[in-house]
Write a protein that holds these residues in place. Structure first.
Motif, PDB file in Angstrom:
ATOM      1  N   GLU A  44     -65.141 -20.491 -67.624  1.00  0.00           N
ATOM      2  CA  GLU A  44     -65.483 -20.475 -66.210  1.00  0.00           C
ATOM      3  C   GLU A  44     -64.898 -21.711 -65.512  1.00  0.00           C
ATOM      4  OE1 GLU A  44     -69.753 -18.078 -66.385  1.00  0.00           O
ATOM      5  OE2 GLU A  44     -69.660 -20.136 -65.662  1.00  0.00           O
ATOM      6  N   ARG A  45     -64.769 -21.604 -64.199  1.00  0.00           N
ATOM      7  CA  ARG A  45     -64.283 -22.738 -63.428  1.00  0.00           C
ATOM      8  C   ARG A  45     -65.314 -23.866 -63.506  1.00  0.00           C
ATOM      9  NH1 ARG A  45     -61.401 -21.254 -57.843  1.00  0.00           N
ATOM     10  NH2 ARG A  45     -60.561 -19.753 -59.354  1.00  0.00           N
ATOM     11  N   GLU A  46     -64.854 -25.080 -63.765  1.00  0.00           N
ATOM     12  CA  GLU A  46     -65.758 -26.210 -63.940  1.00  0.00           C
ATOM     13  C   GLU A  46     -65.335 -27.370 -63.045  1.00  0.00           C
ATOM     14  OE1 GLU A  46     -65.506 -27.855 -67.895  1.00  0.00           O
ATOM     15  OE2 GLU A  46     -63.333 -27.603 -67.969  1.00  0.00           O
ATOM     16  N   GLY A  47     -66.331 -28.117 -62.584  1.00  0.00           N
ATOM     17  CA  GLY A  47     -66.057 -29.273 -61.754  1.00  0.00           C
ATOM     18  C   GLY A  47     -65.473 -30.406 -62.577  1.00  0.00           C
ATOM     19  N   VAL A  48     -64.506 -31.092 -62.003  1.00  0.00           N
ATOM     20  CA  VAL A  48     -63.836 -32.214 -62.652  1.00  0.00           C
ATOM     21  C   VAL A  48     -64.201 -33.526 -61.958  1.00  0.00           C
ATOM     22  CG1 VAL A  48     -61.580 -33.262 -63.082  1.00  0.00           C
ATOM     23  CG2 VAL A  48     -61.911 -30.806 -63.466  1.00  0.00           C
ATOM     24  N   SER A  49     -64.029 -33.566 -60.650  1.00  0.00           N
ATOM     25  CA  SER A  49     -64.238 -34.804 -59.916  1.00  0.00           C
ATOM     26  C   SER A  49     -64.415 -34.494 -58.444  1.00  0.00           C
ATOM     27  CB  SER A  49     -63.027 -35.736 -60.120  1.00  0.00           C
ATOM     28  OG  SER A  49     -63.217 -36.972 -59.467  1.00  0.00           O
ATOM     29  N   CYS A  50     -65.051 -35.426 -57.747  1.00  0.00           N
ATOM     30  CA  CYS A  50     -65.252 -35.253 -56.302  1.00  0.00           C
ATOM     31  C   CYS A  50     -65.191 -36.622 -55.647  1.00  0.00           C
ATOM     32  CB  CYS A  50     -66.590 -34.584 -56.030  1.00  0.00           C
ATOM     33  SG  CYS A  50     -66.769 -33.961 -54.329  1.00  0.00           S
ATOM     34  N   ILE A  51     -64.674 -36.660 -54.424  1.00  0.00           N
ATOM     35  CA  ILE A  51     -64.600 -37.899 -53.675  1.00  0.00           C
ATOM     36  C   ILE A  51     -65.194 -37.664 -52.293  1.00  0.00           C
ATOM     37  CG2 ILE A  51     -62.246 -37.444 -52.819  1.00  0.00           C
ATOM     38  CD1 ILE A  51     -61.740 -40.516 -53.182  1.00  0.00           C
TER      39      ILE A  51
END
Length: 126
Positions: A44-51
């Motif tokens: 599944e699509r997974e979160g990596v990073s956010c700014i």
């Protein structure tokens, strides 16, 4: 809804580096929180990073801390993901997106984000 545009993917050997770029074709990303996600084969699509919109707050998935760095380029209105020490398991399509609530979310689940681009393929292989 405007799609973001990802670029910078490619084929790289294990241990190598890539820098991915995220931009919006009709507006600047300055001031918008932006996240990177990835979808590995069969996963599944997974979160990596956010700014954050200001760039003053960043979040990384625990397993990627220390290898990936998210940053903003205010002059170009873009967001980057610098990926170092790449491993075969980093092979995935990488996407950028904007949070629907306008702020990075703690869990970083795909339904919380929109303006998805087509993605850029990253392949780590010798």
């Amino acid at each position: 809804q405007v799609q973001l545009v990802e670029s910078g993917g490619g084929l790289v050997q294990p241990g190598g580096s890539l820098r991915l770029s995220c931009a919006a074709p009709t507006f600047t990303l300055n001031g918008f929180a932006v996240a990177w996600f990835r979808q590995r084969p069969g996963k599944e699509r997974e979160g990596v990073s956010c700014i954050s919109g200001s760039g003053g707050w960043t979040y990384y998935t625990d397993s990627l801390k220390g290898r990936f760095t998210i940053s903003r380029d205010y002059a170009r209105g873009a967001v980057y993901l610098q990926m170092n020490s790449l491993k075969p398991e980093d092979t995935a399509i990488y996407y950028c997106a904007i949070p629907q609530a306008w702020r990075c979310t703690e869990r970083m689940t795909a339904p919380e984000y929109h303006n998805w681009g087509q993605g850029t393929q990253v392949t780590v292989s010798s």
